[in-house]
Design a protein around this motif. Structure first.
Motif, PDB file in Angstrom:
ATOM      1  N   PHE A  28       1.296  -1.256  -0.086  1.00 25.05           N
ATOM      2  CA  PHE A  28      -0.183  -0.023   0.480  1.00 25.05           C
ATOM      3  C   PHE A  28       0.489   0.972   0.043  1.00 25.05           C
ATOM      4  O   PHE A  28       0.331   2.186  -0.835  1.00 25.05           O
ATOM      5  CB  PHE A  28      -0.929   0.125   1.015  1.00 25.05           C
ATOM      6  CG  PHE A  28      -2.075   1.448   1.418  1.00 25.05           C
ATOM      7  CD1 PHE A  28      -2.951   1.126   0.094  1.00 25.05           C
ATOM      8  CD2 PHE A  28      -1.358   2.441   2.240  1.00 25.05           C
ATOM      9  CE1 PHE A  28      -3.029   2.729   0.387  1.00 25.05           C
ATOM     10  CE2 PHE A  28      -1.958   3.507   2.410  1.00 25.05           C
ATOM     11  CZ  PHE A  28      -3.009   3.419   1.634  1.00 25.05           C
TER      12      PHE A  28
ATOM     13  N   ARG B 223       1.251   4.159  -3.591  1.00 26.51           N
ATOM     14  CA  ARG B 223       0.545   5.342  -3.210  1.00 26.51           C
ATOM     15  C   ARG B 223       2.326   6.202  -2.768  1.00 26.51           C
ATOM     16  O   ARG B 223       1.740   7.642  -3.498  1.00 26.51           O
ATOM     17  CB  ARG B 223       0.283   5.223  -1.371  1.00 26.51           C
ATOM     18  CG  ARG B 223      -0.346   5.449  -0.642  1.00 26.51           C
ATOM     19  CD  ARG B 223      -1.344   6.800  -1.924  1.00 26.51           C
ATOM     20  NE  ARG B 223      -2.476   6.592  -0.320  1.00 26.51           N
ATOM     21  CZ  ARG B 223      -3.882   6.681  -0.341  1.00 26.51           C
ATOM     22  NH1 ARG B 223      -4.169   6.361  -1.612  1.00 26.51           N
ATOM     23  NH2 ARG B 223      -4.368   7.178   0.373  1.00 26.51           N
TER      24      ARG B 223
ATOM     25  N   ASP C 167      -5.747   2.158  -3.342  1.00 26.76           N
ATOM     26  CA  ASP C 167      -5.305   1.092  -2.425  1.00 26.76           C
ATOM     27  C   ASP C 167      -5.238  -0.022  -3.294  1.00 26.76           C
ATOM     28  O   ASP C 167      -5.299  -0.694  -4.582  1.00 26.76           O
ATOM     29  CB  ASP C 167      -7.042   0.665  -1.749  1.00 26.76           C
ATOM     30  CG  ASP C 167      -6.477   0.301  -0.642  1.00 26.76           C
ATOM     31  OD1 ASP C 167      -5.981  -0.081  -0.086  1.00 26.76           O
ATOM     32  OD2 ASP C 167      -8.463  -0.286   0.670  1.00 26.76           O
TER      33      ASP C 167
END
Length: 114
Positions: free
Chosen positions: A27, A31, A39
């Motif tokens: 994750f 990001r 996600d």
């Protein structure tokens, strides 16, 4: 399971702590490097972690299957093949989950707008 010398070798189960850290690592990496993903979802079965990416539009895309071999830092990889709906082992790959995510995102995520 594989046979070695007439005995069945038991594949290592993924520890709960490794499951937690794997999901968190993927994750955070997504990001930082893959803004197309909002996600990353991981489900587990035996020694495998099945990884899906959730695109900004909400669509979930199967990306890969990671094979746990006893280390939280080195995994085997099978790339999801949309044409068959299955996974094809990348026998040449063993690396970090983040390296595996970069590889499959280079194949699938960067081309989602075409």
């Amino acid at each position: 399971m594989t046979r070695r010398g007439g005995k069945i070798a038991v594949m290592p189960a993924i520890p709960a702590s490794t499951k937690t850290s794997l999901a968190q690592r993927l994750f955070l990496h997504a990001r930082q490097h893959w803004p197309q993903l909002i996600d990353v979802h991981v489900r587990y079965r035996g020694q495998f972690g099945y990884v899906e990416g959730e695109l900004t539009g909400g669509e979930r895309v199967p990306l890969m299957r990671l094979r746990y071999g006893g280390s939280a830092h080195r995994w085997g990889l099978a790339i999801h093949t949309p044409s068959t709906g299955g996974y094809e082992d990348a026998i040449w790959f063993t690396g970090s989950p983040q390296e595996a995510l970069d590889l499959v995102c280079d194949l699938y995520v960067t081309n989602t707008d075409s």
